[in-house]
Write a protein that holds these residues in place. Structure first.
Motif, PDB file in Angstrom:
ATOM      1  N   THR A 192      49.467  69.814  44.658  1.00  0.00           N
ATOM      2  CA  THR A 192      48.436  69.744  45.714  1.00  0.00           C
ATOM      3  C   THR A 192      47.244  68.883  45.296  1.00  0.00           C
ATOM      4  N   THR A 193      46.799  69.009  44.041  1.00  0.00           N
ATOM      5  CA  THR A 193      45.581  68.311  43.602  1.00  0.00           C
ATOM      6  C   THR A 193      45.839  67.581  42.293  1.00  0.00           C
ATOM      7  N   VAL A 194      45.550  66.270  42.296  1.00  0.00           N
ATOM      8  CA  VAL A 194      45.776  65.461  41.089  1.00  0.00           C
ATOM      9  C   VAL A 194      44.447  64.996  40.514  1.00  0.00           C
ATOM     10  N   LEU A 195      44.243  65.264  39.243  1.00  0.00           N
ATOM     11  CA  LEU A 195      43.122  64.715  38.496  1.00  0.00           C
ATOM     12  C   LEU A 195      43.612  63.458  37.793  1.00  0.00           C
ATOM     13  N   GLU A 196      42.961  62.327  38.065  1.00  0.00           N
ATOM     14  CA  GLU A 196      43.309  61.087  37.356  1.00  0.00           C
ATOM     15  C   GLU A 196      42.256  60.822  36.294  1.00  0.00           C
ATOM     16  N   VAL A 197      42.696  60.652  35.073  1.00  0.00           N
ATOM     17  CA  VAL A 197      41.794  60.368  33.947  1.00  0.00           C
ATOM     18  C   VAL A 197      41.869  58.874  33.626  1.00  0.00           C
ATOM     19  N   GLY A 198      40.706  58.246  33.441  1.00  0.00           N
ATOM     20  CA  GLY A 198      40.672  56.819  33.101  1.00  0.00           C
ATOM     21  C   GLY A 198      41.145  55.969  34.268  1.00  0.00           C
ATOM     22  N   ALA A 199      40.581  56.182  35.449  1.00  0.00           N
ATOM     23  CA  ALA A 199      41.074  55.536  36.679  1.00  0.00           C
ATOM     24  C   ALA A 199      40.797  54.037  36.717  1.00  0.00           C
ATOM     25  N   GLY A 200      39.945  53.535  35.855  1.00  0.00           N
ATOM     26  CA  GLY A 200      39.740  52.079  35.748  1.00  0.00           C
ATOM     27  C   GLY A 200      39.139  51.478  36.999  1.00  0.00           C
ATOM     28  N   THR A 201      39.862  50.536  37.612  1.00  0.00           N
ATOM     29  CA  THR A 201      39.337  49.880  38.820  1.00  0.00           C
ATOM     30  C   THR A 201      39.309  50.825  40.019  1.00  0.00           C
ATOM     31  N   GLY A 202      40.189  51.846  39.999  1.00  0.00           N
ATOM     32  CA  GLY A 202      40.328  52.736  41.160  1.00  0.00           C
ATOM     33  C   GLY A 202      41.456  52.319  42.086  1.00  0.00           C
ATOM     34  N   GLU A 203      42.141  51.233  41.782  1.00  0.00           N
ATOM     35  CA  GLU A 203      43.213  50.753  42.668  1.00  0.00           C
ATOM     36  C   GLU A 203      44.410  51.707  42.707  1.00  0.00           C
ATOM     37  N   HIS A 204      44.753  52.311  41.552  1.00  0.00           N
ATOM     38  CA  HIS A 204      45.846  53.286  41.579  1.00  0.00           C
ATOM     39  C   HIS A 204      45.470  54.454  42.481  1.00  0.00           C
ATOM     40  N   ALA A 205      44.244  54.940  42.350  1.00  0.00           N
ATOM     41  CA  ALA A 205      43.797  56.101  43.133  1.00  0.00           C
ATOM     42  C   ALA A 205      43.911  55.816  44.624  1.00  0.00           C
ATOM     43  N   VAL A 206      43.431  54.650  45.047  1.00  0.00           N
ATOM     44  CA  VAL A 206      43.464  54.270  46.457  1.00  0.00           C
ATOM     45  C   VAL A 206      44.910  54.176  46.945  1.00  0.00           C
ATOM     46  N   PHE A 207      45.757  53.566  46.128  1.00  0.00           N
ATOM     47  CA  PHE A 207      47.152  53.362  46.539  1.00  0.00           C
ATOM     48  C   PHE A 207      47.901  54.691  46.610  1.00  0.00           C
ATOM     49  N   PHE A 208      47.813  55.502  45.547  1.00  0.00           N
ATOM     50  CA  PHE A 208      48.599  56.741  45.521  1.00  0.00           C
ATOM     51  C   PHE A 208      48.085  57.745  46.555  1.00  0.00           C
ATOM     52  N   ALA A 209      46.774  57.809  46.747  1.00  0.00           N
ATOM     53  CA  ALA A 209      46.245  58.720  47.784  1.00  0.00           C
ATOM     54  C   ALA A 209      46.728  58.272  49.166  1.00  0.00           C
ATOM     55  N   GLY A 210      46.850  56.973  49.364  1.00  0.00           N
ATOM     56  CA  GLY A 210      47.278  56.459  50.662  1.00  0.00           C
ATOM     57  C   GLY A 210      48.747  56.751  50.963  1.00  0.00           C
ATOM     58  N   VAL A 211      49.597  56.616  49.957  1.00  0.00           N
ATOM     59  CA  VAL A 211      51.033  56.774  50.216  1.00  0.00           C
ATOM     60  C   VAL A 211      51.534  58.188  49.921  1.00  0.00           C
ATOM     61  N   LEU A 212      50.706  59.012  49.293  1.00  0.00           N
ATOM     62  CA  LEU A 212      51.090  60.408  49.033  1.00  0.00           C
ATOM     63  C   LEU A 212      50.024  61.319  49.666  1.00  0.00           C
ATOM     64  N   PRO A 213      50.006  61.390  50.999  1.00  0.00           N
ATOM     65  CA  PRO A 213      48.891  62.082  51.680  1.00  0.00           C
ATOM     66  C   PRO A 213      48.874  63.595  51.480  1.00  0.00           C
ATOM     67  N   HIS A 214      49.971  64.175  50.942  1.00  0.00           N
ATOM     68  CA  HIS A 214      49.950  65.624  50.667  1.00  0.00           C
ATOM     69  C   HIS A 214      49.089  65.946  49.441  1.00  0.00           C
ATOM     70  N   LEU A 215      48.685  64.908  48.679  1.00  0.00           N
ATOM     71  CA  LEU A 215      47.897  65.129  47.464  1.00  0.00           C
ATOM     72  C   LEU A 215      46.411  64.939  47.728  1.00  0.00           C
ATOM     73  N   LEU A 216      45.601  65.801  47.147  1.00  0.00           N
ATOM     74  CA  LEU A 216      44.163  65.555  47.072  1.00  0.00           C
ATOM     75  C   LEU A 216      43.953  64.863  45.733  1.00  0.00           C
ATOM     76  N   TRP A 217      43.461  63.616  45.780  1.00  0.00           N
ATOM     77  CA  TRP A 217      43.402  62.795  44.564  1.00  0.00           C
ATOM     78  C   TRP A 217      41.970  62.716  44.062  1.00  0.00           C
ATOM     79  N   GLN A 218      41.766  63.121  42.786  1.00  0.00           N
ATOM     80  CA  GLN A 218      40.428  63.113  42.183  1.00  0.00           C
ATOM     81  C   GLN A 218      40.365  62.078  41.060  1.00  0.00           C
ATOM     82  N   PRO A 219      39.845  60.878  41.351  1.00  0.00           N
ATOM     83  CA  PRO A 219      39.717  59.887  40.279  1.00  0.00           C
ATOM     84  C   PRO A 219      38.523  60.191  39.375  1.00  0.00           C
ATOM     85  N   THR A 220      38.694  59.898  38.078  1.00  0.00           N
ATOM     86  CA  THR A 220      37.584  60.045  37.131  1.00  0.00           C
ATOM     87  C   THR A 220      37.657  58.902  36.119  1.00  0.00           C
TER      88      THR A 220
END
Ligand SMILES: C[S@@+](CC[C@H](N)C(=O)[O-])C[C@H]1O[C@@H](n2cnc3c(N)ncnc32)[C@H](O)[C@@H]1O
Length: 200
Positions: free
Chosen positions: A30-58
């Motif tokens: 349900t909820t993903v913590l991303e560590v070392g998200a860098g540019t944030g591009e992974h966060a934007v992409f994965f949150a967009g294509v996996l809408p069942h996840l609440l994505w928390q970039p850090t």
């Protein structure tokens, strides 16, 4: 207003293959913590294509404006505002998550920080939760390709505390936190995606 979004060519290349592994690994998450998200591009992409996840970039504080700029540009309901998280800090800014993702970080951090990373994973990953780590790994000191050996030498010349990690050494840290390795996926460009589950 200045656009402070950063772009990574590697992110654009690896996000598709990473997605194919995450679809399955995070299917019940349900909820993903991303560590070392860098540019944030992974966060934007994965949150967009996996809408069942609440994505928390850090990431460490310096990266937060760039990640926030990407988030503002896409305005996804399941993508949280980035939070400052330095793995070396004792307190992580989340209490509990059932998914944790990090890409291309363990070879950048010092080994001490890698140990802190796994200590944090042990604290915040719920029982049954899934950890997914993407990046280059060596196998008992053997590199997967000459390019990985060159990359390792480059990293160590730049910062002797960094370098490509043996997957066995990383797995030992995970096991000490009660995690079991459940997946090891070969990825393009001699990278791997390792999946652990936090034991109940
Ligand atoms: C090579 S970049 C990878 C960024 C992104 N995950 C990607 O795959 O493009 C390494 C990232 O690790 C982060 N990092 C390094 N040391 C860290 C620490 N002590 N705590 C949290 N993040 C750290 C850096 O800030 C950077 O964003």
């Amino acid at each position: 207003m200045t656009d402070c979004r950063q772009y990574s060519e590697a992110c654009a290349r690896n996000r598709g293959p990473i997605l194919e592994v995450l679809r399955n690994a995070f299917s019940a998450t349900t909820t993903v913590l991303e560590v070392g998200a860098g540019t944030g591009e992974h966060a934007v992409f994965f949150a967009g294509v996996l809408p069942h996840l609440l994505w928390q970039p850090t990431d460490v504080a310096a990266h937060l404006p760039g990640i926030a700029a990407w988030r503002d540009a896409v305005a996804l309901p399941n993508l949280r505002a980035p939070l400052a998280l330095d793995v070396d800090a004792g307190d992580w800014p989340v209490a509990e998550v059932d998914g944790l993702f990090t890409a291309n970080t363990l070879h950048i951090m010092s080994w001490r920080s890698v140990r802190h990373f796994f200590g944090g994973v042990g604290r915040v990953l719920a029982p049954g939760g899934v950890l997914a780590v993407y990046g280059p790994f060596s196998d008992d000191g053997r590199h997967a390709a000459a390019s990985n050996a060159h990359f390792d030498a480059f990293l160590r010349a730049r910062d002797p505390s960094s370098g490509v990690r043996d997957w066995q050494a990383v797995d030992q840290l995970a096991a000490a936190q009660g995690l079991s390795l459940t997946g090891d996926h070969a990825m393009p460009a001699n990278n791997r995606m390792l999946i652990w589950r936090h034991n109940l």
